[in-house]
Design a protein around this motif. Sequence first.
Motif, PDB file in Angstrom:
ATOM      1  N   UNK A  67      41.399 -10.978 -37.684  1.00  0.00           N
ATOM      2  CA  UNK A  67      41.808  -9.577 -37.818  1.00  0.00           C
ATOM      3  C   UNK A  67      40.877  -8.637 -37.059  1.00  0.00           C
ATOM      4  N   UNK A  68      39.589  -8.987 -36.987  1.00  0.00           N
ATOM      5  CA  UNK A  68      38.590  -8.126 -36.351  1.00  0.00           C
ATOM      6  C   UNK A  68      37.595  -8.996 -35.580  1.00  0.00           C
ATOM      7  N   UNK A  69      37.955  -9.350 -34.336  1.00  0.00           N
ATOM      8  CA  UNK A  69      37.116 -10.253 -33.545  1.00  0.00           C
ATOM      9  C   UNK A  69      35.698  -9.740 -33.293  1.00  0.00           C
ATOM     10  N   UNK A  70      35.465  -8.456 -33.493  1.00  0.00           N
ATOM     11  CA  UNK A  70      34.143  -7.883 -33.221  1.00  0.00           C
ATOM     12  C   UNK A  70      33.289  -7.741 -34.479  1.00  0.00           C
ATOM     13  N   UNK A  71      33.723  -8.271 -35.601  1.00  0.00           N
ATOM     14  CA  UNK A  71      32.977  -8.142 -36.857  1.00  0.00           C
ATOM     15  C   UNK A  71      31.669  -8.936 -36.745  1.00  0.00           C
ATOM     16  N   UNK A  72      30.585  -8.215 -36.479  1.00  0.00           N
ATOM     17  CA  UNK A  72      29.286  -8.848 -36.233  1.00  0.00           C
ATOM     18  C   UNK A  72      28.771  -9.573 -37.468  1.00  0.00           C
ATOM     19  N   UNK A  73      28.998  -9.028 -38.643  1.00  0.00           N
ATOM     20  CA  UNK A  73      28.521  -9.673 -39.862  1.00  0.00           C
ATOM     21  C   UNK A  73      29.192 -11.038 -40.052  1.00  0.00           C
ATOM     22  N   UNK A  74      30.486 -11.087 -39.799  1.00  0.00           N
ATOM     23  CA  UNK A  74      31.206 -12.362 -39.923  1.00  0.00           C
ATOM     24  C   UNK A  74      30.712 -13.357 -38.872  1.00  0.00           C
ATOM     25  N   UNK A  75      30.462 -12.884 -37.659  1.00  0.00           N
ATOM     26  CA  UNK A  75      29.949 -13.778 -36.617  1.00  0.00           C
ATOM     27  C   UNK A  75      28.591 -14.347 -37.001  1.00  0.00           C
ATOM     28  N   UNK A  76      27.727 -13.493 -37.525  1.00  0.00           N
ATOM     29  CA  UNK A  76      26.401 -13.969 -37.925  1.00  0.00           C
ATOM     30  C   UNK A  76      26.498 -14.994 -39.049  1.00  0.00           C
ATOM     31  N   UNK A  77      27.331 -14.717 -40.042  1.00  0.00           N
ATOM     32  CA  UNK A  77      27.497 -15.668 -41.144  1.00  0.00           C
ATOM     33  C   UNK A  77      28.103 -16.973 -40.654  1.00  0.00           C
ATOM     34  N   UNK A  78      28.984 -16.886 -39.667  1.00  0.00           N
ATOM     35  CA  UNK A  78      29.625 -18.079 -39.127  1.00  0.00           C
ATOM     36  C   UNK A  78      28.578 -19.086 -38.640  1.00  0.00           C
ATOM     37  N   UNK A  79      27.473 -18.583 -38.122  1.00  0.00           N
ATOM     38  CA  UNK A  79      26.414 -19.475 -37.639  1.00  0.00           C
ATOM     39  C   UNK A  79      25.905 -20.387 -38.752  1.00  0.00           C
ATOM     40  N   UNK A  80      25.934 -19.899 -39.981  1.00  0.00           N
ATOM     41  CA  UNK A  80      25.425 -20.667 -41.117  1.00  0.00           C
ATOM     42  C   UNK A  80      26.411 -21.709 -41.643  1.00  0.00           C
ATOM     43  N   UNK A  81      27.614 -21.748 -41.082  1.00  0.00           N
ATOM     44  CA  UNK A  81      28.609 -22.692 -41.587  1.00  0.00           C
ATOM     45  C   UNK A  81      28.558 -24.030 -40.856  1.00  0.00           C
ATOM     46  N   UNK A  82      27.686 -24.152 -39.876  1.00  0.00           N
ATOM     47  CA  UNK A  82      27.596 -25.385 -39.104  1.00  0.00           C
ATOM     48  C   UNK A  82      26.319 -26.135 -39.430  1.00  0.00           C
ATOM     49  N   UNK A  83      26.399 -27.451 -39.323  1.00  0.00           N
ATOM     50  CA  UNK A  83      25.277 -28.311 -39.688  1.00  0.00           C
ATOM     51  C   UNK A  83      24.108 -28.213 -38.705  1.00  0.00           C
ATOM     52  N   UNK A  84      24.421 -27.977 -37.436  1.00  0.00           N
ATOM     53  CA  UNK A  84      23.355 -27.959 -36.435  1.00  0.00           C
ATOM     54  C   UNK A  84      23.467 -26.710 -35.565  1.00  0.00           C
ATOM     55  N   UNK A  85      22.342 -26.293 -34.983  1.00  0.00           N
ATOM     56  CA  UNK A  85      22.378 -25.135 -34.072  1.00  0.00           C
ATOM     57  C   UNK A  85      23.310 -25.361 -32.882  1.00  0.00           C
ATOM     58  N   UNK A  86      23.390 -26.613 -32.392  1.00  0.00           N
ATOM     59  CA  UNK A  86      24.255 -26.897 -31.251  1.00  0.00           C
ATOM     60  C   UNK A  86      25.724 -26.682 -31.624  1.00  0.00           C
ATOM     61  N   UNK A  87      26.108 -27.175 -32.795  1.00  0.00           N
ATOM     62  CA  UNK A  87      27.492 -26.996 -33.246  1.00  0.00           C
ATOM     63  C   UNK A  87      27.803 -25.520 -33.440  1.00  0.00           C
ATOM     64  N   UNK A  88      26.849 -24.764 -33.949  1.00  0.00           N
ATOM     65  CA  UNK A  88      27.046 -23.324 -34.152  1.00  0.00           C
ATOM     66  C   UNK A  88      27.250 -22.625 -32.812  1.00  0.00           C
ATOM     67  N   UNK A  89      26.413 -22.958 -31.829  1.00  0.00           N
ATOM     68  CA  UNK A  89      26.539 -22.333 -30.506  1.00  0.00           C
ATOM     69  C   UNK A  89      27.920 -22.583 -29.898  1.00  0.00           C
ATOM     70  N   UNK A  90      28.355 -23.833 -29.965  1.00  0.00           N
ATOM     71  CA  UNK A  90      29.652 -24.195 -29.384  1.00  0.00           C
ATOM     72  C   UNK A  90      30.794 -23.445 -30.075  1.00  0.00           C
ATOM     73  N   UNK A  91      30.753 -23.402 -31.385  1.00  0.00           N
ATOM     74  CA  UNK A  91      31.832 -22.770 -32.150  1.00  0.00           C
ATOM     75  C   UNK A  91      31.862 -21.269 -31.926  1.00  0.00           C
ATOM     76  N   UNK A  92      30.711 -20.631 -31.929  1.00  0.00           N
ATOM     77  CA  UNK A  92      30.664 -19.179 -31.770  1.00  0.00           C
ATOM     78  C   UNK A  92      31.104 -18.784 -30.364  1.00  0.00           C
ATOM     79  N   UNK A  93      30.794 -19.592 -29.386  1.00  0.00           N
ATOM     80  CA  UNK A  93      31.205 -19.297 -28.008  1.00  0.00           C
ATOM     81  C   UNK A  93      32.728 -19.269 -27.879  1.00  0.00           C
ATOM     82  N   UNK A  94      33.425 -19.997 -28.762  1.00  0.00           N
ATOM     83  CA  UNK A  94      34.880 -20.072 -28.707  1.00  0.00           C
ATOM     84  C   UNK A  94      35.580 -19.003 -29.554  1.00  0.00           C
ATOM     85  N   UNK A  95      34.810 -18.239 -30.311  1.00  0.00           N
ATOM     86  CA  UNK A  95      35.423 -17.242 -31.190  1.00  0.00           C
ATOM     87  C   UNK A  95      36.100 -16.140 -30.385  1.00  0.00           C
TER      88      UNK A  95
END
Length: 107
Positions: A67-95
């Motif tokens: 609904x809001x692709x620019x929601x910075x708070x949601x993006x930051x929290x999204x980083x915490x949903x992945x097991x590793x920093x590498x997985x977080x980087x890959x997933x966030x890059x695709x958001x």
Amino acid sequence: ADQRLQIQMQTANVNLAMGQTGAARTLLKELADRTGNPAVRVRLAQVMLQERDRASARTELERILQADPENAQAKLLMLNTYESPEAAREAVAKLPGGPCNVPIAEK
């Protein structure tokens, strides 16, 4: 309606303060489903992460970001949903809206 939402959010926060995460999560889930309010969904995702339920938190955060692709708070929290920093980087890059250019700390 706004005042009622605020009271219910405060009730959830009191539940959290008292260590009743299950009650808080249930209330926040009901509020999120009923209102679709992004702030409620963010708080729900925070509780889910606190309970180490990363998959459910990710689902809530994806709803916010659809609904809001620019929601910075949601993006930051999204980083915490992945097991590793590498997985977080890959997933966030695709958001939608791209990455938020926040460094991801190594755990």
